[in-house]
Design a protein around this motif. Structure first.
Motif, PDB file in Angstrom:
ATOM      1  N   SER A  12      -5.730   3.345   4.065  1.00 39.09           N
ATOM      2  CA  SER A  12      -4.063   3.836   3.306  1.00 39.09           C
ATOM      3  C   SER A  12      -3.255   3.636   4.128  1.00 39.09           C
ATOM      4  N   THR A  43      -4.093  -2.781   3.334  1.00 39.06           N
ATOM      5  CA  THR A  43      -4.483  -1.139   2.261  1.00 39.06           C
ATOM      6  C   THR A  43      -4.939  -1.025   0.704  1.00 39.06           C
ATOM      7  N   ASP A  45      -5.522   1.832  -1.287  1.00 45.83           N
ATOM      8  CA  ASP A  45      -5.422   2.592  -1.803  1.00 45.83           C
ATOM      9  C   ASP A  45      -4.541   2.474  -2.824  1.00 45.83           C
ATOM     10  N   ARG A  48       0.006   5.505  -2.804  1.00 44.96           N
ATOM     11  CA  ARG A  48       1.465   5.311  -2.228  1.00 44.96           C
ATOM     12  C   ARG A  48       2.351   4.300  -2.809  1.00 44.96           C
ATOM     13  N   ASN A  71      -1.048  -4.659  -0.249  1.00 45.69           N
ATOM     14  CA  ASN A  71      -1.901  -3.473  -0.858  1.00 45.69           C
ATOM     15  C   ASN A  71      -2.437  -3.963  -2.114  1.00 45.69           C
TER      16      ASN A  71
END
Length: 604
Positions: A12, A43, A45, A48, A71
């Motif tokens: 993250s 990333t 996660d 966020r 992401n």
């Protein structure tokens, strides 16, 4: 930099971060600027708001032209759209979205809509992820074996209408599907900065994908037993599998040597320090705040900022030299450090300044910097401090300071953990005539040039070229067999194993003489030790007499346990292994030292 897509891999990306994330972001910008290749930061996660994070990091200069943040959860809708249809024959028996569940559900916070189901004891059992339009994107069950009982993972990716498309039996399978989506058939270069992502990235094996794992911190809990000391919990999960990466990057020669002593040098490790962009306009003779010190560190036990505070207190208590300290960072020890500052009565000269994105300019105004950690891989703040002409004063810790600082020439290294000597060094430096301080600053700035972005990026490019060629060598097939083996325990506890081995090519002759290693692995443990042959003598066609020596620290480290031995032969990227045989000896010998220190032996 070589052609292809370049990725930096982390779990993250928070908006407030410390050394490792800072180093990753800086390297990515340097690859783009000096290597001419854009870098995508990956990333994984799901909580966020990356639209906001991108905006903030760009505004603060941490993202630049050629660097972007991707992401997994933002990309999943596009990935799903590109699929041809459901898996052939897929029955999706585990598919039970929360729309079919009559019990309570919890709405989770985050940028994308998510609903969760929990057991009565609070254990997470399911998370359903939704698109912005409300359609089901992915249903992630943690009770696939029996509904309501934690156990078994099932992740089902859905189309725009919420119908199942693909099933993954683990989160790692989903992660690999995203990587495949990103890579395609072009060459791909992954630099992995996060130890958590390293575990699943090691399972992503593709001919066109090269994996580098960068070691950003010490792998040892302490250094009481040197190279054989206990591994940190995170290192226990990654380091026994370092041979799964195409390249392992250490920041210092010292750490690389310790790892080689533990696992042998199998040819996939490299030393590439962190780099910095250097300000040519910094003037070492510019007047700085007299006696001002800087410490940029997380406020954690490992960073030992309390040692710096105590040292500053000692300087003021024992001399008239003006001194002050600004500590930049946050962490779990803030309250304890504030109490210490109050107890020592140094609140007027020691300040905890919190996170700062402008530490670099602070170094330019300070006289000296402090590093008091228990360990580092290579403290980036040392190079940043030296590049700004701020003289570093640091503990002699593994790893890093000795690789950067020539003590007394461009900085100072003092005894590990000795607050008194740290204070004495600060006091002695501040008492130096101005011309001697300037000479130290000039030398520090010159040393920092060795870590310039252009220099380190060039080294990265060469390493990538070497690793690509190594990965794409024509494989060779061979077997290794042991015709005889013996062992002895030498004075001091050093274990020696002697082997007569036969190496037999399956098809063609081997292109080079193999390298031989012996592994000593404790049963029911991940960890092991591997040593390269200290002696390898060719006895005939494919026949080798080998000798292996295990340091006593290695055998001490694995006690108490039963250990097994294996022989490993490596050649041209291929490997053959066999368990180590031992012919029974009717006479058993137990050698021991008497209470007078004399040698005795028990025969049985």
């Amino acid at each position: 930099m070589p052609a292809g897509r370049h990725f930096a891999v982390t779990w993250s990306l928070p908006t407030e971060f410390a050394g490792r994330t800072n180093a990753m972001l800086h390297r990515s910008r340097a690859f783009a600027e000096f290597g001419g290749r854009p870098v995508d930061i990956l990333t994984f996660d799901d909580f966020r708001d990356y639209a906001n994070i991108r905006s903030q990091l760009s505004k603060e200069g941490f993202l630049s032209d050629g660097t972007s943040v991707l992401n997994l959860w933002e990309d999943l809708p596009t990935l799903a759209k590109g699929l041809d249809g459901p898996d052939a024959g897929g029955e999706f028996v585990d598919f039970a979205p929360l729309s079919m569940w009559s019990g309570p559900v919890t709405e989770l916070e985050g940028p994308q809509p998510r609903l969760a189901r929990y057991a009565s004891d609070g254990t997470l059992l399911q998370v359903d992820h939704f698109r912005a339009d409300g359609s089901l994107l992915l249903s992630d069950r943690h009770d696939a074996h029996e509904q309501g009982t934690h156990g078994g993972r099932s992740l089902i990716l859905c189309d725009d209408d919420g119908r199942p498309l693909r099933h993954y039996g683990s989160s790692w399978g989903l992660y690999r599907a995203w990587l495949e989506f990103l890579v395609g058939d072009a060459p791909a270069w992954f630099v992995i900065d996060n130890k958590n992502t390293a575990r699943f990235m090691a399972t992503f094996r593709r001919e066109n994908a090269v994996l580098f794992y960068v070691v950003h911190e010490s792998h040892l809990v302490s250094h009481a037993d040197g190279f054989a000391s206990e591994l940190t919990p995170s290192a226990q999960e990654v380091f026994p599998h370092l041979d799964r990466f195409d390249g392992v990057v250490f920041l210092t020669e010292h750490q690389a040597a310790d790892v080689h002593q533990r696992y042998g040098d199998i040819g996939n490790s490299f030393v590439l320090p962190n780099s910095r962009s250097l300000d040519a306009e910094t003037d070492p003779s510019v007047r700085r705040t007299p006696g001002r010190g800087i410490q940029a560190a997380t406020l954690s036990r490992r960073k030992r900022v309390d040692h710096s505070i105590r040292a500053i207190h000692r300087v003021r208590s024992s001399s008239d030299v003006p001194v002050q300290l600004d500590a930049f960072g946050e962490g779990s020890q803030r309250e304890a450090l504030e109490l210490l500052i109050s107890e020592l009565g140094v609140g007027d000269i020691v300040r905890l300044r919190g996170h700062s994105k402008q530490v670099r300019s602070e170094f330019q105004r300070a006289s000296f910097s402090l590093l008091t950690s228990t360990s580092e891989a290579m403290a980036l703040v040392l190079v940043e401090s030296m590049a700004a002409g701020c003289v570093p004063i640091t503990y002699d810790i593994p790893y890093g300071p000795a690789a950067v600082i020539d003590s007394g020439v461009n900085g100072f290294i003092v005894e590990q953990g000795n607050v008194e000597k740290l204070a004495d060094c600060i006091k002695a430096f501040l008492a130096l005539p101005e011309d001697e301080q300037i000479a130290l600053r000039v030398a520090a700035m010159e040393r920092a040039q060795d870590f310039s972005d252009s220099s380190i990026v060039s080294r990265w490019a060469e390493v990538m070229r070497v690793v690509w060629e190594r990965k794409h060598r024509a494989p060779v097939a061979f077997t290794v067999a042991i015709t005889s083996s013996d062992y002895c325990v030498r004075s001091g506890g050093r274990l020696r194993i002697e082997v007569l081995a036969q190496v037999s090519p399956t098809d063609t002759s081997l292109p080079a003489v193999p390298s031989f290693f012996c592994t000593m692995r404790a049963r029911q443990q991940q960890d092991f030790f591997r040593v390269e042959a200290s002696e390898a003598v060719v006895m005939g066609e494919g026949v080798y007499r080998l000798q292996f020596d295990f340091d006593p620290a290695a055998t001490r480290s694995l006690r108490p346990s039963t250990v097994d031995f294996a022989l490993e032969a490596r050649c041209a990227g291929s490997r053959a292994t066999t368990r180590m045989p031992l012919h029974e000896d009717p006479v058993s010998l137990q050698v021991y030292a008497t209470r007078h220190g004399s040698m005795s032996m028990v025969l049985s």
